[in-house]
Design a protein around this motif. Structure first.
Motif, PDB file in Angstrom:
ATOM      1  N   UNK A 149       0.806  -1.211   0.000  1.00 38.67           N
ATOM      2  CA  UNK A 149       0.000   0.000   0.000  1.00 38.67           C
ATOM      3  C   UNK A 149       0.845   1.270   0.000  1.00 38.67           C
ATOM      4  N   UNK A 150       2.121   1.167   0.372  1.00 39.13           N
ATOM      5  CA  UNK A 150       2.976   2.357   0.328  1.00 39.13           C
ATOM      6  C   UNK A 150       3.182   2.848  -1.102  1.00 39.13           C
ATOM      7  N   UNK A 151       2.905   1.991  -2.079  1.00 39.32           N
ATOM      8  CA  UNK A 151       3.044   2.379  -3.491  1.00 39.32           C
ATOM      9  C   UNK A 151       1.764   3.018  -4.032  1.00 39.32           C
ATOM     10  N   UNK A 166      -5.376   4.071   4.158  1.00 42.50           N
ATOM     11  CA  UNK A 166      -5.425   5.472   4.601  1.00 42.50           C
ATOM     12  C   UNK A 166      -4.113   5.884   5.253  1.00 42.50           C
ATOM     13  N   UNK A 167      -3.513   4.982   6.016  1.00 41.72           N
ATOM     14  CA  UNK A 167      -2.230   5.296   6.621  1.00 41.72           C
ATOM     15  C   UNK A 167      -1.134   5.444   5.586  1.00 41.72           C
ATOM     16  N   UNK A 168      -1.110   4.560   4.601  1.00 38.22           N
ATOM     17  CA  UNK A 168      -0.083   4.631   3.556  1.00 38.22           C
ATOM     18  C   UNK A 168      -0.227   5.875   2.696  1.00 38.22           C
ATOM     19  N   UNK A 169      -1.469   6.295   2.454  1.00 38.55           N
ATOM     20  CA  UNK A 169      -1.694   7.499   1.659  1.00 38.55           C
ATOM     21  C   UNK A 169      -1.406   8.779   2.446  1.00 38.55           C
ATOM     22  N   UNK A 170      -1.342   8.652   3.764  1.00 37.39           N
ATOM     23  CA  UNK A 170      -1.034   9.818   4.590  1.00 37.39           C
ATOM     24  C   UNK A 170      -2.247  10.562   5.104  1.00 37.39           C
ATOM     25  N   UNK A 172      -4.048   7.558  14.684  1.00 43.20           N
ATOM     26  CA  UNK A 172      -5.156   7.974  13.840  1.00 43.20           C
ATOM     27  C   UNK A 172      -5.727   6.823  13.041  1.00 43.20           C
ATOM     28  N   UNK A 173      -4.888   5.838  12.691  1.00 43.75           N
ATOM     29  CA  UNK A 173      -5.390   4.674  11.971  1.00 43.75           C
ATOM     30  C   UNK A 173      -6.269   3.817  12.872  1.00 43.75           C
TER      31      UNK A 173
END
Length: 303
Positions: free
Chosen positions: A134-136, A164-168, A174-175
């Motif tokens: 998901x970081x990509x 949502x965490x990977x997208x920032x 918060x996650x």
């Protein structure tokens, strides 16, 4: 073994909470602090070991709200569960807005604390799943049509909060808070909407009462409940995450949902997810038929 830090200025409550937590073998490692300042010292010495904090709100030197605010700056990856006495609900809501994951009224702590710890821990572990993939990702849009199977909701929440965490959109605790809100929406759509359980029946279900479990299984297999679906549409980017959770059963009366500031707002498990959504999400609304829940989270840094 991961350690839970309990924070309370009353020795009797410290020992009581420790005893309740240790009813679950997963909570075998517990350490204690007498106030917020003492808790920060324990966190400084043991931050690699502590994975969860359970804290009272009303304490001398540094109260639970102040502790939550300090932890968001120094240890944002460690989730916090509040224990609240009657009359401190407004302070608890402020702490939720500042980063706490959930709160449990002290009058219900024997019944509610262990399941809440299990839920928050599970959502925290889910953040680590799919991290490299998901970081990509840069944007994501999904539509799901789900049967009334809780395990499907849990897996979906894990995926959405990780994206949502990977997208920032949100980070660290918060996650977990996003996951709590999504679980609240999905389980409300399933149990209160499609399966038409009363608040009393949901309370019994969460306590694992055999008759409540049997009722859920019966309704999942019979008409008109069997063919009802939960539909989820999610749109996520670096700037925002928007979710629509729709269901086929009767609408949920918005007037039945307590305000987060209200006394005893979290006493009913069937209301808890909907109450937390109001505290955790930037937008929360029902459609006119009260059969679609719309929630959104915005990344303030991207605005």
């Amino acid at each position: 073994m991961a350690t839970i830090l309990i924070v309370d200025d009353t020795p009797v409550d410290l020992h009581l909470i420790e005893a309740i937590l240790k009813k679950d073998p997963a909570n075998d490692s517990v350490t204690k602090a007498k106030n917020g300042m003492d808790a920060l010292e324990k966190l400084h010495a043991m931050s690699d070991e502590i994975d969860l904090v359970v804290t009272d709100l009303n304490m001398p030197e540094m109260n639970g709200l102040e502790l939550v605010m300090r932890m968001q700056t120094i240890y944002p990856e460690i989730p916090v569960i509040l224990t609240t006495a009657h009359g401190s609900e407004q302070l608890a809501v402020q702490a939720l807005e500042q980063g706490a994951a959930c709160y449990v009224p002290k009058g219900l702590i024997a019944e509610r604390l262990v399941p809440t710890v299990q839920q928050v821990r599970a959502l925290g572990l889910a953040e680590k799943n799919y991290e490299r993939l998901t970081s990509c990702m840069r944007t994501a849009e999904f539509t799901f049509e789900l049967d009334n199977e809780p395990i499907l909701f849990e897996r979906l929440v894990e995926m959405l909060q990780q994206i949502c965490g990977s997208l920032g959109v949100c980070e660290d605790s918060g996650q977990v808070r996003l996951g709590m809100a999504l679980e609240g929406a999905l389980f409300s759509a399933c149990y209160r909407g499609n399966l038409e359980l009363t608040l009393d029946e949901i309370d019994q279900l969460q306590l694992g009462k055999p008759e409540a479990l049997a009722l859920v299984e019966e309704r999942r297999m019979t008409e008109p409940f069997r063919d009802r679906k939960v539909r989820v549409h999610a749109e996520m980017s670096a700037s925002k995450a928007e979710f629509e959770i729709a269901f086929d059963g009767p609408g949920i009366d918005p007037a039945s949902i307590p305000d987060p500031n209200a006394a005893n707002a979290l006493d009913r498990i069937g209301n808890r997810g909907l109450v937390l959504m109001q505290a955790f999400m930037d937008q929360f609304a029902f459609d006119d038929a009260a059969k679609t829940i719309r929630i959104a989270k915005f990344n303030a840094d991207a605005c």
